[in-house]
Design an enzyme around this catalytic site. Structure first.
Site, PDB file in Angstrom:
ATOM      1  N   GLU A   1     -12.773   2.510  17.061  1.00 36.90           N
ATOM      2  CA  GLU A   1     -13.823   2.861  16.104  1.00 36.90           C
ATOM      3  C   GLU A   1     -15.030   1.928  16.247  1.00 36.90           C
ATOM      4  O   GLU A   1     -14.864   0.789  16.663  1.00 36.90           O
ATOM      5  CB  GLU A   1     -13.281   2.856  14.664  1.00 36.90           C
ATOM      6  CG  GLU A   1     -12.678   1.565  14.190  1.00 36.90           C
ATOM      7  CD  GLU A   1     -12.038   1.702  12.797  1.00 36.90           C
ATOM      8  OE1 GLU A   1     -11.115   2.511  12.643  1.00 36.90           O
ATOM      9  OE2 GLU A   1     -12.463   0.973  11.897  1.00 36.90           O
TER      10      GLU A   1
ATOM     11  N   GLY B   1     -11.146   2.879   3.487  1.00 39.26           N
ATOM     12  CA  GLY B   1      -9.977   2.491   2.698  1.00 39.26           C
ATOM     13  C   GLY B   1     -10.275   1.531   1.557  1.00 39.26           C
ATOM     14  O   GLY B   1      -9.853   1.740   0.420  1.00 39.26           O
ATOM     15  N   SER B   2     -10.996   0.472   1.847  1.00 42.96           N
ATOM     16  CA  SER B   2     -11.240  -0.544   0.807  1.00 42.96           C
ATOM     17  C   SER B   2     -12.658  -0.458   0.245  1.00 42.96           C
ATOM     18  O   SER B   2     -13.119  -1.373  -0.444  1.00 42.96           O
ATOM     19  CB  SER B   2     -10.992  -1.939   1.392  1.00 42.96           C
ATOM     20  OG  SER B   2     -11.920  -2.204   2.436  1.00 42.96           O
TER      21      SER B   2
ATOM     22  N   ARG C   1      -4.171   2.080  10.887  1.00 39.03           N
ATOM     23  CA  ARG C   1      -5.009   1.694  12.019  1.00 39.03           C
ATOM     24  C   ARG C   1      -4.907   2.785  13.084  1.00 39.03           C
ATOM     25  O   ARG C   1      -3.858   3.411  13.237  1.00 39.03           O
ATOM     26  CB  ARG C   1      -4.531   0.370  12.640  1.00 39.03           C
ATOM     27  CG  ARG C   1      -4.895  -0.879  11.846  1.00 39.03           C
ATOM     28  CD  ARG C   1      -6.395  -1.170  11.861  1.00 39.03           C
ATOM     29  NE  ARG C   1      -6.733  -2.392  11.152  1.00 39.03           N
ATOM     30  CZ  ARG C   1      -7.104  -2.462   9.868  1.00 39.03           C
ATOM     31  NH1 ARG C   1      -7.159  -1.364   9.136  1.00 39.03           N
ATOM     32  NH2 ARG C   1      -7.408  -3.621   9.322  1.00 39.03           N
TER      33      ARG C   1
ATOM     34  N   ILE D   1       0.845  -1.203   0.000  1.00 37.43           N
ATOM     35  CA  ILE D   1       0.000   0.000   0.000  1.00 37.43           C
ATOM     36  C   ILE D   1       0.881   1.255   0.000  1.00 37.43           C
ATOM     37  O   ILE D   1       0.645   2.195  -0.768  1.00 37.43           O
ATOM     38  CB  ILE D   1      -0.985  -0.012   1.191  1.00 37.43           C
ATOM     39  CG1 ILE D   1      -1.956  -1.188   1.044  1.00 37.43           C
ATOM     40  CG2 ILE D   1      -1.744   1.317   1.288  1.00 37.43           C
ATOM     41  CD1 ILE D   1      -2.877  -1.437   2.228  1.00 37.43           C
TER      42      ILE D   1
ATOM     43  N   HIS E   1     -13.648   4.915   7.941  1.00 35.35           N
ATOM     44  CA  HIS E   1     -12.943   3.687   7.524  1.00 35.35           C
ATOM     45  C   HIS E   1     -13.388   3.211   6.129  1.00 35.35           C
ATOM     46  O   HIS E   1     -14.039   2.173   5.988  1.00 35.35           O
ATOM     47  CB  HIS E   1     -13.137   2.560   8.557  1.00 35.35           C
ATOM     48  CG  HIS E   1     -12.034   1.535   8.494  1.00 35.35           C
ATOM     49  ND1 HIS E   1     -11.547   0.877   9.597  1.00 35.35           N
ATOM     50  CD2 HIS E   1     -11.314   1.059   7.440  1.00 35.35           C
ATOM     51  CE1 HIS E   1     -10.597   0.034   9.238  1.00 35.35           C
ATOM     52  NE2 HIS E   1     -10.433   0.131   7.915  1.00 35.35           N
TER      53      HIS E   1
END
Ligand code: GLV
Length: 318
Positions: free
Chosen positions: A266, A286-287, A237, A157, A284
């Protein structure tokens, strides 16, 4: 006979259809967040579990799992939500979903840096009020192009972030457990210590895994190594950042702005972050593209299929 799999969260319909063909599945139709007790209960007669980052497979839960459970296929690249050593002790294989989310997470990393440096949250609030006035010094951000970018964690990443940042003509610096080969570095400059990396990071992108070593690696002391007015983005994270130290640095503007996609505890967010303007927050994501979520589920399914057919899963992490 088909193997029985507990799927702890709802997946995309196409992915669930494929899983149904291959396995005897227990789906989570209402997409509830299962408690540990519920996971233990529901997986009692299962051979494996397809888990998500919202499930906390700590030592206690793993020890209480039925001996029939042989694999936990995590629907994520990170596996900090699973005590992999406790799983190994119980002969449970744990897998993750690497590679397939590199691009979407790198995109979000860039978004965090841009969103923070160009004051996107504050700007959106101003735009909504519809009473803003253009002026030469209205809401001035910090320019990302042509600056030095520090990347903490130069795995797949991190390298995908570097690739994008080269398009902004940024000079790439990084710190990693070990130096990459020249091929993988593609001109990025390696720093042996966090201190050396931070010293030359006008922008800092956090892309390292959450481990004992990286826990609160951004803290009161390490923040002092950064240049004044640094912009930081965290797509890794929440545990990597000491929130109290970061909030203090944001208040004093030692840190110009901070973009976060991940949080300690979270979905809760430290309340002080919510009071600050020099912050850019995402839940969250990201993906979170259809393509990537499909690929992640495909990869987790493949891990289950391989494990039960040839006894080996490509993405085993323990
Ligand atoms: C997302 O945060 C992941 O680890 O896949």
């Amino acid at each position: 006979m088909k193997k029985k799999i507990l799927i702890t969260r709802k997946l995309l319909i196409e992915n669930e259809e494929k899983l149904k063909k291959l396995f005897d599945v227990k789906l989570n139709i209402k997409d509830e967040l299962y408690t540990s007790d519920k996971i233990i209960e529901l997986s009692k007669d299962c051979d494996g579990i397809l888990s998500a980052i919202t499930d906390q497979f700590n030592k206690d839960l793993i020890e209480k799992l039925s001996p029939s459970i042989k694999i936990i296929a995590n629907f994520a690249v990170g596996f900090g939500n699973i005590d992999v050593n406790a799983a190994a002790k119980k002969n449970i294989v744990v897998t993750n979903t690497p590679e397939v989310l590199d691009d979407s997470t790198a995109d979000i990393s860039i978004l965090l840096l841009l969103g923070a440096s160009r004051k996107v949250l504050e700007a959106r609030r101003a735009a909504e009020l519809q009473n803003w006035k253009w002026s030469a010094d209205f809401m001035l951000g910090k320019q990302m192009s042509n600056k030095r970018l520090g990347i903490l964690g130069m795995g797949r990443i991190g390298r995908a972030v570097a690739k994008r940042a080269r398009g902004f003509n940024m000079e790439i610096h990084y710190h990693n457990r070990s130096q990459l080969s020249k091929d993988l570095e593609e001109g990025a400059i390696y720093h042996k210590t966090v201190k050396d990396l931070f010293n030359c990071s006008d922008f800092l992108s956090i892309n390292c895994p959450a481990t004992k070593e990286t826990n609160k690696i951004i803290n009161k002391e390490t923040i002092t190594f950064l240049p004044d007015n640094v912009v930081i983005g965290n797509a890794a994270r929440g545990d990597v950042v000491d929130d109290e130290a970061m909030i203090e640095a944001l208040k004093s503007e030692k840190v110009f702005a901070f973009g976060l996609d991940v949080y300690n505890g979270e979905p809760k967010i430290h309340p002080e972050y919510l009071k600050l303007n020099n912050i850019f927050l995402l839940p969250h994501l990201g993906s979170a593209t259809k393509r990537t979520r499909w690929d992640m589920a495909y990869r987790a399914t493949q891990n289950l299929e391989d494990f039960f057919s040839i006894g080996m899963a490509k993405d085993k992490v323990n």
